[in-house]
Enzyme design. Structure first.
Site, PDB file in Angstrom:
ATOM      1  NE  ARG A 143      -3.859  -2.431   1.783  1.00 22.29           N
ATOM      2  CZ  ARG A 143      -3.805  -3.592   2.069  1.00 22.29           C
ATOM      3  NH1 ARG A 143      -2.599  -3.740   2.981  1.00 22.29           N
ATOM      4  NH2 ARG A 143      -4.402  -4.397   1.847  1.00 22.29           N
ATOM      5  CB  SER A 187       0.148  -5.743   2.701  1.00 23.90           C
ATOM      6  OG  SER A 187      -0.831  -5.544   3.623  1.00 23.90           O
ATOM      7  N   GLY A 204      -3.543 -12.316   9.896  1.00 24.91           N
ATOM      8  CA  GLY A 204      -4.815 -12.666  10.630  1.00 24.91           C
ATOM      9  C   GLY A 204      -5.729 -13.816  10.264  1.00 24.91           C
ATOM     10  CD1 TRP A 255      -4.854  -6.502   8.591  1.00 27.43           C
ATOM     11  CD2 TRP A 255      -5.307  -5.447   6.731  1.00 27.43           C
ATOM     12  NE1 TRP A 255      -6.219  -6.767   8.337  1.00 27.43           N
ATOM     13  CE2 TRP A 255      -6.571  -5.817   7.128  1.00 27.43           C
ATOM     14  CE3 TRP A 255      -5.421  -4.604   5.635  1.00 27.43           C
ATOM     15  CZ2 TRP A 255      -7.781  -5.717   6.432  1.00 27.43           C
ATOM     16  CZ3 TRP A 255      -6.569  -4.563   4.734  1.00 27.43           C
ATOM     17  CH2 TRP A 255      -7.730  -5.001   5.431  1.00 27.43           C
ATOM     18  CG  ASP A 316     -13.156 -11.667   7.657  1.00 27.70           C
ATOM     19  OD1 ASP A 316     -12.307 -10.998   8.469  1.00 27.70           O
ATOM     20  OD2 ASP A 316     -12.850 -11.659   6.540  1.00 27.70           O
TER      21      ASP A 316
END
Length: 562
Positions: A143, A187, A204, A255, A316
């Site tokens: 990213r 990331s 995770g 993240w 999630d």
């Protein structure tokens, strides 16, 4: 017995090209300069542009009156070729950094470039070698970078934090920050604060224990580590089973890049889902500090306060997405967060007290949250083998992609995903580096749409909405020219009127958007840069476009020079 001949060192890839291998030296980017980043809008010095995460540029050369004349100034082709690490697709998700006419940008598969921000000419390149079998949940992506202290910092797929020389792209140091064989990966775009580099872990979905780390920006030595799942005896450990190892596999990874308040010296870090994602029976309790914003003391790594958005998550619903910092008219220090669970939260960022919560999506069936913040689950995968459908799906009403805040309008612009999913609980024993989901998941392939929602965070009122056939899967950015720039999954890059939501301009980039545009200027000319390249975890947020055109180009737009 076979005799092997030493083949010697491989030739650097850049040597087989016309790349210069050197970028112009810039003046030093340090903590004081990043702290005052809003005073030099010609540059985009850090991931969100400024520490507060507002993604707002005070540049106003491009306006609602002339944006229709916007056109590409240059295009940079990243050139993804050959095998890619991980058994998943790649995506160009970065947010370019710009310092005095030099752009620094990362791509998938461990690549980074320095580019002439005026012309798009490649100045240097770097490629980090990652194992082809690295465990990746959600695509081969990166990213972004951090730039400072004469270096460029990148967190790699195989959980290495590396520092490159900003002028040459040569590696200065390399430290390991995770166990790739256990399922940890990287990331996130690092963040420079003081003389430290901050980065968080990923993985995770593989049952690892999340953490946020600070490293010495000069040497790479670790200063502190903050685990986001407490071990027995630590505050929050009472929200995990007393016996067993659930906490060691608890997830809560970091993240997405945190925001930061220099006055309070607090990092605001969103944390990911618990593991396993959908099988809560193996982890009874609220499971702190999953699905939370944690306020971390930047000097010590200690958690000062937390707010959990989805206790005992069964859907999630990571809460890793950004926390925008802004002040109310009365001076109260606030934080805005649009969560995967479909609710928008405003918190007091000094102590985490809830100020306001309201839904920002149209369809919420998983449960409800009262105005006082009480969470009541309603639908979840509770029985083995029984499918359960819920909205929003596991990609959320808003994924990691970032909203923006315009101080002129007082509005926050949210890229919204309206898509549900069906989860069927499938209990699995934990095995290291193997996905630890606890369910089979099918995201809706037909019933979906998206929109940009302009919300007043002080009242919860939606002022306008720009609707699209497809969910909004990219970040946006807003400017003092009265504009909001937003990419779509089908390749359009659009400019919206920040006050009304009217679409004023669009350009077809040829591949879907799943990145973060940035705004800068060079020699008095304003530019908007946006990487394009459809990919990543498409099956999780828009499986109906799994077959859409991939790509890896960075477009840079400006008004004609005449």
């Amino acid at each position: 017995m076979t005799d092997y001949v030493d083949a010697g060192e491989a030739i650097p890839h850049a040597q087989l090209s016309n790349v210069k291998g050197v970028a112009p030296a810039t003046t030093n980017v340090d903590y004081d300069r990043i702290r005052a980043a809003s005073s030099e809008p010609e540059n985009w010095l850090t991931y969100y542009g400024t520490y507060d995460g507002q993604r707002y540029s005070t540049l106003d050369q491009i306006t609602t009156d002339n944006v229709r004349r916007l056109s590409p100034a240059w295009v940079f082709q990243a050139g993804a070729v050959g095998m890619q690490s991980g058994a998943s697709t790649y995506s160009f998700e970065a947010s370019p950094i710009v310092v005095e006419g030099v752009m620094y940008v990362s791509g998938p598969d461990g690549r980074a470039w320095a580019i002439d921000a005026r012309t798009g000419e490649e100045l240097w390149r770097y490629k980090h070698a990652s194992p082809y079998d690295v465990s990746l949940c959600c695509g081969n992506v990166n990213r972004g970078l951090a730039v400072g202290h004469g270096k460029v910092y990148m967190y790699t797929l195989n959980a290495h934090l590396i520092a490159l020389d900003a002028t040459t792209g040569e590696k200065v140091w390399d430290v390991v920050n995770g166990d790739v064989r256990a399922g940890e990966s990287g990331s996130v775009a690092p963040l420079i604060v003081k003389d430290m580099v901050i980065c968080g872990s990923a993985g995770g979905e593989f049952g690892v224990r999340g953490h946020l780390d600070a490293f010495d920006a000069h040497s790479g030595e670790r200063r502190w580590r903050c685990y986001t799942v407490p071990k027995p005896g630590e505050p929050g450990s009472e929200t995990w089973p007393d016996d067993g190892e659930a906490w060691q596999r608890g997830g809560a990874n970091c993240w997405v890049t945190p925001t930061y308040d220099p006055e309070l010296e607090l990092l605001y870090q969103g944390t990911g889902n618990p593991a396993p994602d959908f099988d809560g029976a193996v982890r009874p309790g609220d499971n702190l500090y999953t699905d939370s914003t944690i306020a971390v003391d930047v000097n010590t790594g200690e958690i000062r306060w937390h707010y959990q958005f989805t206790p005992h998550d069964l859907w999630d619903y990571d809460s890793t997405m950004e926390n925008i910092l802004f002040d109310a008219p009365d001076g109260r220090k606030l934080l805005a967060h649009a969560d995967k669970n479909g609710y928008f939260f405003v918190l007091d960022r000094t102590d985490g007290a809830l100020v306001r919560v309201f839904p920002f999506v149209d369809r919420i069936t998983w449960g409800e949250i009262s105005p006082e913040g009480k969470v009541t689950p309603k639908i979840y995968p509770d029985e083995e083998g029984v499918p359960v459908h819920f909205w929003p799906g596991p990609a959320g009403g808003k994924e990691w992609t970032h909203m923006s805040y315009n101080p002129q309008t007082g509005l926050i612009y949210i890229p919204v995903q309206e898509v549900g999913a069906t989860a069927t609980r499938r209990r699995r024993e934990f095995k290291e580096s193997i996905p630890y989901w606890g369910a089979g998941v099918a995201v809706d392939i037909e019933d979906f749409y998206g929109f940009v929602s302009a919300v007043d965070p002080l009242t919860g009122e939606e002022k306008w909405r720009w609707r699209n056939e497809y969910p909004m899967c990219a970040s946006n950015v807003t400017t003092a020219g009265g504009l909001v720039f937003q990419g779509t999954p089908t390749g359009e890059f659009v400019a919206l009127d920040a006050s009304t939501g009217e679409k004023l301009w669009s350009f077809q980039c040829g591949s879907g958007h799943h990145s973060s545009p940035t705004v800068f200027s060079v020699d008095g000319r304003q530019y908007i840069a946006v990487p394009t390249g459809w990919g990543g975890w498409i099956e999780g947020f828009l499986p109906g476009l799994l077959g859409a055109a991939a790509g890896d180009a960075l477009f840079c737009f400006a008004l004609p020079e005449d």
